[in-house]
Design an enzyme around this catalytic site. Structure first.
Site, PDB file in Angstrom:
ATOM      1  CG  HIS A   1      51.399  20.351  57.030  1.00 52.35           C
ATOM      2  ND1 HIS A   1      50.591  19.514  56.298  1.00 52.35           N
ATOM      3  CD2 HIS A   1      51.866  19.628  58.073  1.00 52.35           C
ATOM      4  CE1 HIS A   1      50.580  18.328  56.879  1.00 52.35           C
ATOM      5  NE2 HIS A   1      51.344  18.363  57.948  1.00 52.35           N
TER       6      HIS A   1
ATOM      7  CG  ASP B   1      57.354  18.648  63.791  1.00 50.46           C
ATOM      8  OD1 ASP B   1      57.208  17.887  64.752  1.00 50.46           O
ATOM      9  OD2 ASP B   1      57.302  18.276  62.609  1.00 50.46           O
TER      10      ASP B   1
HETATM   11  N1  ACO Z   1      60.084  28.434  55.369  1.00 55.24           N
HETATM   12  C1  ACO Z   1      60.246  29.284  54.315  1.00 55.24           C
HETATM   13  N2  ACO Z   1      59.640  29.122  53.138  1.00 55.24           N
HETATM   14  C2  ACO Z   1      58.831  28.054  53.004  1.00 55.24           C
HETATM   15  C3  ACO Z   1      58.622  27.128  54.050  1.00 55.24           C
HETATM   16  C4  ACO Z   1      59.275  27.363  55.272  1.00 55.24           C
HETATM   17  N3  ACO Z   1      59.130  26.527  56.310  1.00 55.24           N
HETATM   18  N4  ACO Z   1      57.769  26.163  53.645  1.00 55.24           N
HETATM   19  C5  ACO Z   1      57.467  26.467  52.375  1.00 55.24           C
HETATM   20  N5  ACO Z   1      58.118  27.617  51.985  1.00 55.24           N
HETATM   21  C6  ACO Z   1      57.996  28.310  50.710  1.00 55.24           C
HETATM   22  C7  ACO Z   1      58.655  27.522  49.583  1.00 55.24           C
HETATM   23  O1  ACO Z   1      60.008  27.843  49.456  1.00 55.24           O
HETATM   24  C8  ACO Z   1      57.823  27.962  48.399  1.00 55.24           C
HETATM   25  O2  ACO Z   1      58.241  29.251  48.031  1.00 55.24           O
HETATM   26  P1  ACO Z   1      58.206  29.702  46.464  1.00 55.24           P
HETATM   27  O3  ACO Z   1      56.771  29.602  46.059  1.00 55.24           O
HETATM   28  O4  ACO Z   1      58.751  31.084  46.468  1.00 55.24           O
HETATM   29  O5  ACO Z   1      59.084  28.723  45.750  1.00 55.24           O
HETATM   30  C9  ACO Z   1      56.428  28.127  48.990  1.00 55.24           C
HETATM   31  O6  ACO Z   1      56.621  28.393  50.387  1.00 55.24           O
HETATM   32  C10 ACO Z   1      55.571  26.901  48.815  1.00 55.24           C
HETATM   33  O7  ACO Z   1      56.185  25.844  49.507  1.00 55.24           O
HETATM   34  P2  ACO Z   1      56.219  24.356  49.043  1.00 55.24           P
HETATM   35  O8  ACO Z   1      57.620  23.958  48.859  1.00 55.24           O
HETATM   36  O9  ACO Z   1      55.252  24.126  47.926  1.00 55.24           O
HETATM   37  O10 ACO Z   1      55.664  23.632  50.304  1.00 55.24           O
HETATM   38  P3  ACO Z   1      55.544  22.136  50.337  1.00 55.24           P
HETATM   39  O11 ACO Z   1      54.104  21.883  50.512  1.00 55.24           O
HETATM   40  O12 ACO Z   1      56.219  21.445  49.234  1.00 55.24           O
HETATM   41  O13 ACO Z   1      56.430  21.779  51.604  1.00 55.24           O
HETATM   42  C11 ACO Z   1      57.071  21.394  53.789  1.00 55.24           C
HETATM   43  C12 ACO Z   1      55.922  21.507  52.796  1.00 55.24           C
HETATM   44  C13 ACO Z   1      58.137  20.386  53.280  1.00 55.24           C
HETATM   45  C14 ACO Z   1      56.530  20.913  55.103  1.00 55.24           C
HETATM   46  C15 ACO Z   1      57.721  22.787  53.909  1.00 55.24           C
HETATM   47  O14 ACO Z   1      56.762  23.723  54.345  1.00 55.24           O
HETATM   48  C16 ACO Z   1      58.927  22.800  54.833  1.00 55.24           C
HETATM   49  O15 ACO Z   1      60.030  22.482  54.413  1.00 55.24           O
HETATM   50  N6  ACO Z   1      58.710  23.172  56.149  1.00 55.24           N
HETATM   51  C17 ACO Z   1      59.788  23.160  57.098  1.00 55.24           C
HETATM   52  C18 ACO Z   1      60.026  21.745  57.591  1.00 55.24           C
HETATM   53  C19 ACO Z   1      58.922  21.283  58.541  1.00 55.24           C
HETATM   54  O16 ACO Z   1      58.537  21.992  59.449  1.00 55.24           O
HETATM   55  N7  ACO Z   1      58.470  20.050  58.320  1.00 55.24           N
HETATM   56  C20 ACO Z   1      57.440  19.427  59.155  1.00 55.24           C
HETATM   57  C21 ACO Z   1      56.179  19.203  58.396  1.00 55.24           C
HETATM   58  S1  ACO Z   1      54.955  18.578  59.482  1.00 55.24           S
HETATM   59  C22 ACO Z   1      55.327  16.946  59.646  1.00 55.24           C
HETATM   60  O17 ACO Z   1      55.838  16.277  58.776  1.00 55.24           O
HETATM   61  C23 ACO Z   1      54.997  16.311  60.925  1.00 55.24           C
END
Ligand code: ACO
Length: 436
Positions: A317, A375
């Site tokens: 998140h 979710d």
């Molecule tokens: N699975 C695997 N790796 C992940 C995930 C995930 N779900 N989420 C983040 N990471 C990793 C990233 O690849 C990154 O790795 P790195 O440092 O090696 O490059 C690290 O964790 C940091 O992640 P960010 O990209 O900075 O996380 P960000 O805050 O930008 O993204 C997001 C948040 C878009 C929600 C992300 O966690 C994601 O894509 N989750 C899956 C989709 C999801 O469930 N969305 C619903 C969000 S809740 C809502 O909107 C109601």
């Protein structure tokens, strides 16, 4: 609504070149860390800040929702989400978000009566649907028909935003919350070629959602209180979440003075994407792709190696670096619903639980502080209730409308200016068009 202000607490100091110090104001909200007041930065220092995604920037003052992502806390008007989920109805939460206090018995009765009275759609809206392909994505239909409603309720909008009366604002918020379930249900009915069902007096807001989805003219949906209450709690858990993408969109678009139906339609468009509201649909696709618990190690390897951008959907998140408090509540609702439906041993639930456990004990997720979000379990619940996955985001939008209209109203009342972020320009310097 006010934040404490204290001039000159922060100093912007230029480290290279001539010494230059610019004092910046410090602000303090009711909860949360200190805030640097950047409003005069460019005027006084001739520089501006770079904050893509606005993760470090408060775009507004708001008294609606407080989130502490480090601690995993979510409060609406000060009330913890856990208590609202347990003790309040969805209309009570919608009222709370818009009005700041839970309704008393008279306010509650009047609001519920208003929601019922305004739940009907103009009969001409039926014609709108005929223009859509039956296999259109439901969010496309929701977005289009909702924007179309602005042509029916033009005078209740914010076309002259500083002159709109508080009665008109109230009416618009009531109408939007009231009409969304009918619109959502009709989207589904149209896509299936089923007769459109009207809202039924005597049913609660959540019951009416399910009635309009599942009733047939010859056989009304039989109210199941466990499922209806579960659905209501899902709506409550999605009602508001601060300045997320769709809410920021609603505020930004609303600040231009546009009609509130068009404004909420913009929020619907923002919610559609899989990185925001579309994630629960993506969770089910992921579970289907993994297949069985035997597929978990392979899938986790792909996630760890970030193969083709593979992510564990329903995890992570932008704000929470701890368990999203809504995720635990959603897990409980999932168990209740599947038990009620005699599906406690649903293989998809078992797979999801094993996947969650694996991820929570995996160094990749621990080191990045990735936890389940709202979710992760909601898709399993909704599908078990018979709601197709393409409709998940539509009902997320129904729930979030309560938050959108509260935020829209707060934005209008605060007389906020319109948004105009800058860009850090990296294109070509000035140059002349070559002579032909
Ligand atoms: N699975 C695997 N790796 C992940 C995930 C995930 N779900 N989420 C983040 N990471 C990793 C990233 O690849 C990154 O790795 P790195 O440092 O090696 O490059 C690290 O964790 C940091 O992640 P960010 O990209 O900075 O996380 P960000 O805050 O930008 O993204 C997001 C948040 C878009 C929600 C992300 O966690 C994601 O894509 N989750 C899956 C989709 C999801 O469930 N969305 C619903 C969000 S809740 C809502 O909107 C109601």
């Amino acid at each position: 609504m006010a934040a404490q202000q204290d001039a000159g607490q922060w100093v912007l100091r230029r480290v290279e070149g001539t010494a230059q110090e610019v004092p910046l104001g410090s602000m303090k909200g009711q909860l949360g860390p200190d805030v640097v007041d950047m409003r005069t930065l460019y005027r006084r220092a001739g520089v501006f800040s770079y904050d893509p995604g606005f993760a470090n920037t408060a775009s507004c003052m708001s008294a609606i929702t407080y989130i502490d992502g480090e601690a995993g806390i979510l409060l609406h008007r000060g009330y913890p989400i856990e208590q609202l989920c347990q003790k309040a109805s969805f209309p009570e939460v919608a009222w709370l978000l818009s009005h700041g206090e839970l309704p008393d018995a008279r306010q509650k009765a009047r609001f519920e009566h208003g929601l019922m009275a305004e739940a009907h759609l103009h009969e001409q809206i039926r014609n709108f649907f005929n223009g859509f392909r039956r296999d259109s994505h439901p969010m496309a239909m929701l977005c289009g028909t909702l924007a179309g409603l602005s042509s029916f309720y033009g005078n209740q909008g914010a076309d002259q935003r500083h002159r709109i009366t508080s009665e008109e604002r109230e009416m618009s918020t009531l109408r939007l919350v009231a009409k969304m379930p009918t619109l959502a249900a009709w989207v589904y009915r149209y896509s299936r070629g089923l007769p459109l069902i009207y809202p039924r007096p005597g049913l609660s807001y959540a019951e009416n959602c399910l009635h309009m989805l599942f009733s047939m003219p010859e056989a009304a949906w039989e109210v199941n209180p466990v499922l209806a209450r579960a659905f209501e709690r899902i709506l409550i858990l999605h009602a508001d979440h601060g300045q997320n993408v769709s809410t920021s969109t609603v505020r930004t678009v609303g600040a231009t003075g546009v009609n509130p139906f068009a404004c909420v339609a913009a929020g619907v468009a923002a919610l559609w994407g899989p990185a925001h509201g579309g994630a629960n649909e993506a969770v089910l696709d992921m579970l289907d792709e993994i297949g069985t618990v035997d597929g978990i190690p392979d899938f986790m390897n792909r996630v760890r190696n970030q193969e083709d951008g593979t992510r564990l959907m329903g995890f992570g998140h932008r704000v929470y670096r701890n368990l999203d408090p809504r995720a635990g509540l959603m897990r409980n609702i999932c168990h209740e619903v599947l038990a009620e439906l005699g599906m406690d041993h649903d293989p998809r639930l078992e797979l999801a639980m094993k996947l969650e456990e694996t991820a929570l004990n995996d160094e990749y997720f621990i080191s990045r502080r990735l936890y389940p979000n709202v979710d992760f379990y909601s898709g399993i619940i909704l599908r078990a209730m018979g709601i197709p996955s393409s409709m998940f985001t539509v009902f997320f939008a129904v729930a979030r409308t309560a938050g959108w209209v509260a935020q829209w109203k707060e934005m209008l009342e605060s007389r906020a200016g319109i948004s105009r972020p800058r860009a850090l320009y990296v294109g070509p310097d000035r140059r002349d068009v070559p002579a032909s």
